[in-house]
Design a protein around this motif. Structure first.
Motif, PDB file in Angstrom:
ATOM      1  N   GLY A  41       0.883  -1.172   0.000  1.00 30.44           N
ATOM      2  CA  GLY A  41       0.000   0.000   0.000  1.00 30.44           C
ATOM      3  C   GLY A  41       0.911   1.211   0.000  1.00 30.44           C
ATOM      4  O   GLY A  41       2.118   1.075  -0.253  1.00 30.44           O
ATOM      5  N   ARG A  42       0.338   2.387   0.291  1.00 30.16           N
ATOM      6  CA  ARG A  42       1.217   3.575   0.306  1.00 30.16           C
ATOM      7  C   ARG A  42       1.636   3.953   1.720  1.00 30.16           C
ATOM      8  O   ARG A  42       2.643   4.606   1.923  1.00 30.16           O
ATOM      9  N   ASP A  43       0.843   3.530   2.704  1.00 25.78           N
ATOM     10  CA  ASP A  43       1.002   4.038   4.055  1.00 25.78           C
ATOM     11  C   ASP A  43       1.752   2.995   4.911  1.00 25.78           C
ATOM     12  O   ASP A  43       1.157   2.035   5.395  1.00 25.78           O
ATOM     13  N   ALA A 153     -14.750   7.246 -15.559  1.00 24.83           N
ATOM     14  CA  ALA A 153     -13.327   6.915 -15.417  1.00 24.83           C
ATOM     15  C   ALA A 153     -13.159   5.558 -14.727  1.00 24.83           C
ATOM     16  O   ALA A 153     -12.366   4.718 -15.157  1.00 24.83           O
ATOM     17  N   TYR A 154     -13.917   5.354 -13.652  1.00 26.11           N
ATOM     18  CA  TYR A 154     -13.824   4.092 -12.897  1.00 26.11           C
ATOM     19  C   TYR A 154     -14.274   2.923 -13.769  1.00 26.11           C
ATOM     20  O   TYR A 154     -13.626   1.877 -13.807  1.00 26.11           O
ATOM     21  N   CYS A 155     -15.408   3.102 -14.489  1.00 21.88           N
ATOM     22  CA  CYS A 155     -15.888   2.036 -15.383  1.00 21.88           C
ATOM     23  C   CYS A 155     -14.852   1.747 -16.470  1.00 21.88           C
ATOM     24  O   CYS A 155     -14.620   0.583 -16.811  1.00 21.88           O
ATOM     25  N   TYR A 186     -21.106  -3.326  -4.460  1.00 21.73           N
ATOM     26  CA  TYR A 186     -20.758  -2.436  -3.337  1.00 21.73           C
ATOM     27  C   TYR A 186     -20.438  -3.260  -2.097  1.00 21.73           C
ATOM     28  O   TYR A 186     -21.247  -4.083  -1.656  1.00 21.73           O
ATOM     29  N   THR A 187     -19.252  -3.022  -1.554  1.00 20.09           N
ATOM     30  CA  THR A 187     -18.706  -3.833  -0.457  1.00 20.09           C
ATOM     31  C   THR A 187     -18.392  -2.933   0.733  1.00 20.09           C
ATOM     32  O   THR A 187     -17.941  -1.787   0.552  1.00 20.09           O
ATOM     33  N   GLU A 188     -18.608  -3.460   1.937  1.00 26.74           N
ATOM     34  CA  GLU A 188     -18.439  -2.681   3.181  1.00 26.74           C
ATOM     35  C   GLU A 188     -16.988  -2.298   3.440  1.00 26.74           C
ATOM     36  O   GLU A 188     -16.283  -3.005   4.170  1.00 26.74           O
ATOM     37  N   THR A 189     -16.513  -1.205   2.850  1.00 26.37           N
ATOM     38  CA  THR A 189     -15.141  -0.732   3.101  1.00 26.37           C
ATOM     39  C   THR A 189     -15.132   0.791   3.110  1.00 26.37           C
ATOM     40  O   THR A 189     -16.165   1.429   2.888  1.00 26.37           O
ATOM     41  N   ASP A 190     -13.928   1.364   3.276  1.00 20.55           N
ATOM     42  CA  ASP A 190     -13.781   2.830   3.274  1.00 20.55           C
ATOM     43  C   ASP A 190     -14.315   3.443   1.984  1.00 20.55           C
ATOM     44  O   ASP A 190     -14.864   4.543   1.992  1.00 20.55           O
TER      45      ASP A 190
HETATM   46  P1  NDP Z   1     -10.179   0.720   0.407  1.00 20.37           P
HETATM   47  O1  NDP Z   1     -10.241   2.185   0.121  1.00 20.37           O
HETATM   48  O2  NDP Z   1     -10.628   0.193   1.720  1.00 20.37           O
HETATM   49  O3  NDP Z   1      -8.711   0.189   0.135  1.00 20.37           O
HETATM   50  C1  NDP Z   1      -7.998   0.563  -1.015  1.00 20.37           C
HETATM   51  C2  NDP Z   1      -6.618  -0.045  -0.914  1.00 20.37           C
HETATM   52  O4  NDP Z   1      -5.881   0.330  -2.085  1.00 20.37           O
HETATM   53  C3  NDP Z   1      -5.864   0.469   0.294  1.00 20.37           C
HETATM   54  O5  NDP Z   1      -5.177  -0.606   0.893  1.00 20.37           O
HETATM   55  C4  NDP Z   1      -4.893   1.476  -0.305  1.00 20.37           C
HETATM   56  O6  NDP Z   1      -3.707   1.495   0.460  1.00 20.37           O
HETATM   57  C5  NDP Z   1      -4.629   0.881  -1.681  1.00 20.37           C
HETATM   58  N1  NDP Z   1      -4.198   1.864  -2.658  1.00 20.37           N
HETATM   59  C6  NDP Z   1      -4.908   2.891  -3.183  1.00 20.37           C
HETATM   60  N2  NDP Z   1      -4.138   3.588  -4.029  1.00 20.37           N
HETATM   61  C7  NDP Z   1      -2.919   2.998  -4.043  1.00 20.37           C
HETATM   62  C8  NDP Z   1      -1.686   3.258  -4.703  1.00 20.37           C
HETATM   63  N3  NDP Z   1      -1.533   4.282  -5.538  1.00 20.37           N
HETATM   64  N4  NDP Z   1      -0.652   2.418  -4.475  1.00 20.37           N
HETATM   65  C9  NDP Z   1      -0.776   1.389  -3.627  1.00 20.37           C
HETATM   66  N5  NDP Z   1      -1.894   1.095  -2.949  1.00 20.37           N
HETATM   67  C10 NDP Z   1      -2.944   1.894  -3.163  1.00 20.37           C
HETATM   68  O7  NDP Z   1     -10.991   0.050  -0.794  1.00 20.37           O
HETATM   69  P2  NDP Z   1     -11.621  -1.393  -1.039  1.00 20.37           P
HETATM   70  O8  NDP Z   1     -11.026  -2.391  -0.147  1.00 20.37           O
HETATM   71  O9  NDP Z   1     -13.071  -1.210  -1.105  1.00 20.37           O
HETATM   72  O10 NDP Z   1     -11.124  -1.616  -2.550  1.00 20.37           O
HETATM   73  C11 NDP Z   1     -10.213  -2.617  -2.945  1.00 20.37           C
HETATM   74  C12 NDP Z   1     -10.448  -2.882  -4.421  1.00 20.37           C
HETATM   75  O11 NDP Z   1     -11.773  -3.354  -4.608  1.00 20.37           O
HETATM   76  C13 NDP Z   1     -10.307  -1.656  -5.317  1.00 20.37           C
HETATM   77  O12 NDP Z   1      -9.649  -1.992  -6.507  1.00 20.37           O
HETATM   78  C14 NDP Z   1     -11.751  -1.274  -5.603  1.00 20.37           C
HETATM   79  O13 NDP Z   1     -11.899  -0.593  -6.832  1.00 20.37           O
HETATM   80  C15 NDP Z   1     -12.387  -2.641  -5.650  1.00 20.37           C
HETATM   81  N6  NDP Z   1     -13.826  -2.638  -5.435  1.00 20.37           N
HETATM   82  C16 NDP Z   1     -14.387  -2.133  -4.293  1.00 20.37           C
HETATM   83  C17 NDP Z   1     -15.751  -2.118  -4.131  1.00 20.37           C
HETATM   84  C18 NDP Z   1     -16.422  -1.557  -2.916  1.00 20.37           C
HETATM   85  O14 NDP Z   1     -17.635  -1.323  -2.962  1.00 20.37           O
HETATM   86  N7  NDP Z   1     -15.729  -1.344  -1.808  1.00 20.37           N
HETATM   87  C19 NDP Z   1     -16.643  -2.660  -5.162  1.00 20.37           C
HETATM   88  C20 NDP Z   1     -15.955  -3.174  -6.320  1.00 20.37           C
HETATM   89  C21 NDP Z   1     -14.606  -3.151  -6.433  1.00 20.37           C
HETATM   90  P3  NDP Z   1      -3.071   2.850   1.080  1.00 20.37           P
HETATM   91  O15 NDP Z   1      -4.175   3.751   1.476  1.00 20.37           O
HETATM   92  O16 NDP Z   1      -2.166   2.389   2.147  1.00 20.37           O
HETATM   93  O17 NDP Z   1      -2.307   3.393  -0.051  1.00 20.37           O
END
Ligand code: NDP
Length: 257
Positions: A41-43, A153-155, A186-190
């Motif tokens: 991840g980035r953090d 953009a996302y699509c 849509y999934t339960e996340t940030d």
């Molecule tokens: P979160 O926002 O909870 O997590 C996103 C993750 O991506 C974090 O761990 C973040 O890490 C990492 N990330 C983002 N940008 C970068 C980067 N430039 N480099 C490295 N890491 C990066 O999102 P979700 O868990 O919901 O999403 C995970 C995946 O699932 C995504 O691809 C999303 O598009 C997809 N998705 C999610 C859905 C939803 O409803 N939640 C539905 C369909 C698909 P950090 O912040 O440490 O960089």
């Protein structure tokens, strides 16, 4: 998996964006199945905390930075062995009407959600081909399979990811490396919390009304749990899933058929 509860022992899995949300659930599931896991991840602070809690390795790798991917993946392999499983999960989601989708937003999403997966796959694939076994799983979205308003953009990025999945699966069909995608609803996340906050701010709806709007497209009328997405990813990584390649599996309560 029958008869072997830890079928991924000896395999190193790298999960991008594995510090939280869907990625963290995937990392936990792969650990349960016996894999050695690197989360990125980035953090770095968040990764250190998540990695310590899970019992895996955490490395800061921004998927928009090609040099960081090369260095980070080399470090990951040096620590835990060649990468056998790559889960391209890192992603961002930002909604905007098409007319207000500026080039910065477009580039930001394409660079993270599509080009990031391309670069990470290029970095990990040589290990898999050399070892003669590999799994690439891309976390796309139902937005990779159908159109959604205010998400051009996302699509585009997620449709691109599904396209890359299919093309690479065919290209590698003669090798023991499979390439698949999972497409959550849509999934339960940030990401969903931010989407709800955005809807509330822009439309004046309550949180419950905004949530009801999001789950309306899911026949089960609920958000998907990160663990449900993780189960599908883990199944694709099993030794017995070798004939499944080029698939984009919706984990979405029947939203798409
Ligand atoms: P979160 O926002 O909870 O997590 C996103 C993750 O991506 C974090 O761990 C973040 O890490 C990492 N990330 C983002 N940008 C970068 C980067 N430039 N480099 C490295 N890491 C990066 O999102 P979700 O868990 O919901 O999403 C995970 C995946 O699932 C995504 O691809 C999303 O598009 C997809 N998705 C999610 C859905 C939803 O409803 N939640 C539905 C369909 C698909 P950090 O912040 O440490 O960089």
């Amino acid at each position: 998996m029958m008869g072997d509860s830890r079928p991924l022992v000896g395999r190193h899995a790298l999960v991008t964006g594995g510090g939280r949300g869907i990625g963290a659930a995937i990392a936990r599931q792969l650990l349960v199945l016996g894999a050695a896991v690197t989360i990125t991840g980035r953090d770095q602070k968040r990764l250190d905390e998540a990695a310590a809690a899970m019992g895996c390795q955490g490395l800061a790798v921004d998927v928009t930075d090609p040099a960081a991917i090369q260095t980070g993946f080399a470090r990951a392999s040096a620590q835990l062995g060649p990468i056998a499983i790559l889960v391209n999960n890192a992603g961002i989601a930002k909604a905007a009407p098409f007319a207000r989708t500026d080039l910065a937003l477009w580039d930001d999403i394409l660079r993270t959600d599509l080009t990031g997966a391309f670069l990470c796959t290029q970095a990990a694939l040589p290990d898999m081909l050399k070892a003669g076994w590999g799994r690439v799983v891309n976390v796309a979205s139902t937005a990779g399979l159908t159109g959604m308003a205010y998400c051009a953009a996302y699509c585009a990025a997620k449709h691109g990811l599904v396209g890359m999945t299919r093309a690479l699966a065919v290209e590698l069909a003669a090798k023991p490396v499979t390439v698949n995608a999972v497409c959550p609803g849509y999934t339960e996340t940030d990401i969903v919390e931010e989407t709800i906050a955005n809807i509330v701010a822009k439309t004046g709806r309550t949180r419950d009304e905004a949530l009801a709007g999001l789950v309306a497209s899911n026949p089960q009328k609920r958000l998907i749990k990160p663990e449900e997405v993780a189960e599908a990813v883990a199944w694709l990584c099993l030794p017995g899933s070798g004939s499944i390649t080029g698939q984009s599996i919706a984990v979405a309560g029947g939203e798409l058929m």
